[in-house]
Scaffold this motif. Structure first.
Motif: not given
Ligand SMILES: NC(=O)c1ccc[n+]([C@@H]2O[C@H](COP(=O)([O-])OP(=O)(O)OC[C@H]3O[C@@H](n4cnc5c(N)ncnc54)[C@H](OP(=O)(O)O)[C@@H]3O)[C@@H](O)[C@H]2O)c1
Length: 312
Positions: A41, A46, A146, A150, A175, A227-228, A253
């Motif tokens: 993930s 990060f 985003g 996942g 996508r 997230g960021q 969150f």
């Molecule tokens: N706060 C919390 O407790 C918590 C829990 C879980 C996850 N998160 C955060 O939620 C976010 C999503 O997690 P995930 O596991 O789903 O990540 P992931 O699978 O990598 O998905 C992130 C999506 O963000 C988009 N994106 C936009 N700008 C990007 C960039 N510069 N680099 C990479 N992706 C970019 C991408 O879609 P497109 O290419 O289609 O734009 C990608 O599909 C992450 O930031 C993660 O740290 C936070």
């Protein structure tokens, strides 16, 4: 045993190396799980990159695994030896074996394979908890940035099932293609194209994405900032916010804080998958020796949905 150990910085050669690690030493309430598959993930990436510093030495990832119970918990809690399980260990799951508190695993029916199950943690758990943080969504307009990741695929299907009218933001139509099948009412390829106002915004890209999405909120609306992924910090101008949607709120969150246990939430997700009501989007499945390649592809936005590594 063999395990993936932190190597060089993320973005350089060998951010992980396959090496030898000590066997798990379970506490009384922990079972030892023989890992068959694990997920990667973005939050773990990060943390591997020291961008989510929660103290301690180099962190060994592994918060989403599926496999079988090798040694049940000494205190008698949890599943028996041989039970197939999905689990959220605190860490260390990118390995042949891992210790997991019994309140952090759920048994799997035969119909749910290990690769599919591994995607449920942490992405599925985070999605479920994010939707709880968002509040009632029946009939509400929701904007999800985003969305092709996942977490995003799970949020989309769960929110749609709860009656939300969800607009998904994804870089390209390809996508985001699966998101419409999962129940999104609209797919846009830029947050600037999203037509509000939205009752709820679920934002995880940061930078301009957050400020643009914030301006699209309805009065009294809620933006959950989770997230960021894009890496750019958010420049938030008070006066723009003040003149924006009246009484809008931004919420913190952290999916690790919940009144439900990981077992409870994993059981919910497993039941939904087994019943054909939740469809994990698996963008890639590779042998675990290719974990570093998967991290590179995840950061390069080349994986749609979840990434899974198989062990052994
Ligand atoms: N706060 C919390 O407790 C918590 C829990 C879980 C996850 N998160 C955060 O939620 C976010 C999503 O997690 P995930 O596991 O789903 O990540 P992931 O699978 O990598 O998905 C992130 C999506 O963000 C988009 N994106 C936009 N700008 C990007 C960039 N510069 N680099 C990479 N992706 C970019 C991408 O879609 P497109 O290419 O289609 O734009 C990608 O599909 C992450 O930031 C993660 O740290 C936070």
């Amino acid at each position: 045993m063999k395990a993936m150990l932190p190597g060089n910085a993320v973005g350089t050669d060998e951010p992980l190396v396959l090496g030898e690690a000590a066997e798990p030493r379970p506490a009384a309430d922990e079972a030892v799980v023989e890992v068959e598959a694990y997920s990667v993930s973005h939050g773990e990436v990060f943390r591997l990159d020291d961008r989510l510093d929660r103290g301690g030495a180099r962190w060994r990832p592994g918060q989403g695994v599926a496999g079988a119970v090798l040694r049940p918990a000494a205190d008698g809690s949890g599943p028996a030896e041989g039970a197939r399980v999905v689990a959220h260990p605190p860490a260390l799951g990118w390995a042949e074996r891992v210790a997991v508190p019994t309140n952090s695993l759920a048994e799997l029916p035969d119909s749910v394979d290990a690769v599919t199950a591994a995607t449920l943690s942490p992405a599925g758990i985070a999605a479920l908890r994010l939707l709880r943080a968002a509040g009632p969504l029946a009939g509400r307009k929701v904007l999800l940035t985003g969305a092709s990741g996942g977490v995003g695929h799970y949020v989309t299907e769960l929110a749609a099932a709860g009656g939300a009218q969800l607009t998904a933001v994804s870089a390209t139509a390809e996508r985001g293609a699966k998101l419409m099948q999962l129940g999104a009412v609209e797919l846009v390829t830029s947050v600037a194209r999203a037509r509000g106002p939205y009752d709820v915004v679920l934002e995880s890209v940061g930078g301009d994405s957050l400020t643009t999405a914030l301006a699209a909120l309805a009065p009294g609306g809620l933006l959950v900032w989770f997230g960021q992924t894009g890496g750019a910090p958010v420049a938030l101008d008070f006066f723009s916010f003040f003149q924006g949607p009246n009484q809008a709120r931004i919420a913190h969150f952290d999916y690790t804080t919940s009144d439900a246990t990981y077992s409870q939430d994993l059981s919910v997700l497993v039941r939904l998958v087994a019943a054909g009501r939740l469809h994990p989007e698996i963008g890639t499945v590779r042998d675990w020796t290719r974990t570093a390649d998967v991290i590179t592809d995840l950061c390069g936005r080349r994986i749609r949905g979840n990434a899974v590594l198989t062990v052994g």
